[in-house]
Design an enzyme around this catalytic site. Sequence first.
Site, PDB file in Angstrom:
ATOM      1  N   ARG A   1       0.782 -10.466   7.165  1.00  9.87           N
ATOM      2  CA  ARG A   1       0.659  -9.318   6.397  1.00  9.87           C
ATOM      3  C   ARG A   1       1.760  -8.383   6.771  1.00  9.87           C
ATOM      4  NH1 ARG A   1      -4.400  -9.423   8.776  1.00  9.87           N
ATOM      5  NH2 ARG A   1      -3.674  -7.663   9.969  1.00  9.87           N
TER       6      ARG A   1
ATOM      7  N   LYS B   1       1.015  -1.331   0.067  1.00 12.37           N
ATOM      8  CA  LYS B   1       0.152  -0.005   0.013  1.00 12.37           C
ATOM      9  C   LYS B   1       0.727   1.136  -0.153  1.00 12.37           C
ATOM     10  CE  LYS B   1      -0.032  -0.214   4.984  1.00 12.37           C
ATOM     11  NZ  LYS B   1      -0.958  -0.518   6.241  1.00 12.37           N
TER      12      LYS B   1
ATOM     13  N   TYR C   1      15.369  30.783   6.443  1.00 10.99           N
ATOM     14  CA  TYR C   1      14.348  31.458   6.937  1.00 10.99           C
ATOM     15  C   TYR C   1      14.298  31.782   8.353  1.00 10.99           C
ATOM     16  CZ  TYR C   1      11.560  30.513   2.457  1.00 10.99           C
ATOM     17  OH  TYR C   1      11.152  30.636   1.147  1.00 10.99           O
TER      18      TYR C   1
ATOM     19  N   ARG D   1     -10.793   0.109  14.947  1.00  8.17           N
ATOM     20  CA  ARG D   1     -10.835   0.835  13.465  1.00  8.17           C
ATOM     21  C   ARG D   1     -11.749  -0.152  12.731  1.00  8.17           C
ATOM     22  NH1 ARG D   1      -4.750   1.237  11.526  1.00  8.17           N
ATOM     23  NH2 ARG D   1      -5.272  -0.368  10.380  1.00  8.17           N
TER      24      ARG D   1
ATOM     25  N   CYS E   1      13.553  24.298   4.497  1.00  7.00           N
ATOM     26  CA  CYS E   1      12.710  25.043   3.499  1.00  7.00           C
ATOM     27  C   CYS E   1      11.898  23.762   2.812  1.00  7.00           C
ATOM     28  CB  CYS E   1      13.563  25.815   2.595  1.00  7.00           C
ATOM     29  SG  CYS E   1      14.455  27.035   3.404  1.00  7.00           S
ATOM     30  N   MET E   2      10.912  24.366   2.073  1.00  8.61           N
ATOM     31  CA  MET E   2      10.105  23.300   1.289  1.00  8.61           C
ATOM     32  C   MET E   2      10.773  22.514   0.138  1.00  8.61           C
ATOM     33  SD  MET E   2       6.720  24.153  -1.177  1.00  8.61           S
ATOM     34  CE  MET E   2       5.833  25.133  -0.118  1.00  8.61           C
ATOM     35  N   ASP E   3      12.000  23.129  -0.286  1.00 12.94           N
ATOM     36  CA  ASP E   3      12.798  22.750  -1.516  1.00 12.94           C
ATOM     37  C   ASP E   3      14.078  22.498  -1.208  1.00 12.94           C
ATOM     38  OD1 ASP E   3      10.072  23.108  -3.189  1.00 12.94           O
ATOM     39  OD2 ASP E   3      10.975  25.122  -2.896  1.00 12.94           O
TER      40      ASP E   3
ATOM     41  N   HIS F   1      -6.693  -7.406  13.073  1.00 12.92           N
ATOM     42  CA  HIS F   1      -5.472  -6.586  13.189  1.00 12.92           C
ATOM     43  C   HIS F   1      -5.324  -6.084  14.489  1.00 12.92           C
ATOM     44  CE1 HIS F   1      -2.263  -4.021  11.324  1.00 12.92           C
ATOM     45  NE2 HIS F   1      -2.782  -2.929  11.693  1.00 12.92           N
TER      46      HIS F   1
END
Length: 372
Positions: free
Chosen positions: A223, A37, A266, A135, A313-315, A167
């Site tokens: 699993r 998954k 930043y 769940r 930072c983001m990038d 589970h």
Amino acid sequence: MIMDSPAQALVDLDAISGNVAALREHVAPSAVMAVVKAAGYGHGAVAAARAAIRGGARWLGVVHVAEALELRAAGVEGPLLCLMAIGSDAHAAAIGAGVDLSAGSVAMVRLVAAAAAAAGRPARLHLKADTGLSRGGATAADWPSVVDAALTAQAAGRLSVVGLWSHFASADEPGNPSVTEQLGAFGEAVAAAEKAGVTPEVRHIANTAAALLVPQARYDLVRIGGGIYGLSTLPGGAPPWLRPVMTLRARLAMVKRVPAGTGVSYGHRYVTARETTLGLLPVGYADGVPRSAAGRPLLFARGRRWPAAGTVCMDQLVIDFGDEPVAAGDEVVLFGPGDDGEATAQEWGEALGTISYEIVTGIGGRVARSYP
Ligand SMILES: *Cc1c(COP(=O)(O)O)cnc(C)c1O
């Protein structure tokens, strides 16, 4: 494409096959379902599935129908279960593609039966008992009616109940009494369903942690998600005979000398103590390097560890290399199997107050996966 990508996740597919083979031996005679998954925990679902099958996984598991259909579209065959019991417009397509579905409620059993009618072929259904996780799955009170609805639909030729499953809540806490309680509840649910006339191909409750620690939990099938990628949620991580599969690395985009007292990134949360060399690494939180990684010695370059200097930072992020002779293009390893002193995903999880699974599944879509 890969050459242009500023960061790469190298995925060692032989390690997936090797981990599955080792796990198979560990849990024999139970079979292994490789859980792929969430894009194979970030490693790539189709590639991970094929490598797991090469290692001897008899089953595959995903959460969503779309994930199952992606595997089928790529030509991946064999028993394949959608773990999430949720309404989907694509249930008939899933049944048509030989994908097993799950139900933990009468309503879901009816949805599956209706989808089977539309597909013109009986569904293969796994009934899920809620044995304490609270769940998905049917509570003990609802279990008899779910079993009854499934047997009614089976008698009508709409489906075949092929699995009984549940589970754990705390399989990764050795000695937690809930494990024994859930095993007892699962045993009762299985017995009740079998007494009512269900003849399952497989009964399954164990994830990686339970498969490793609780032999009575292995039943017919385990699993395994994390374990096939060399990870686990157990304290201290996976046993050493499982090999971490993913290496995340990037190359310095530029380096520069700056004077003492230079504010970095930043908010200027980091200020250089003396004249130094800064290196710019083109990965950030959008690529799965959490902002909370700032200041922690998790980055491996030139044979030692370095922290991100100031805000991630983001990038991109910045490393203060002091007088180390670094150059643009030098490689920085964020995590890997740990062979050379680089951090592992397990160490990242521990350092950042999370688990290795969140680290690897968080690696962003623009990080190229490569399969060397
Ligand atoms: C994700 C998942 C697993 C795999 O868990 P691991 O700890 O990664 O082995 C097993 N069963 C279910 C229902 C899951 O959702």
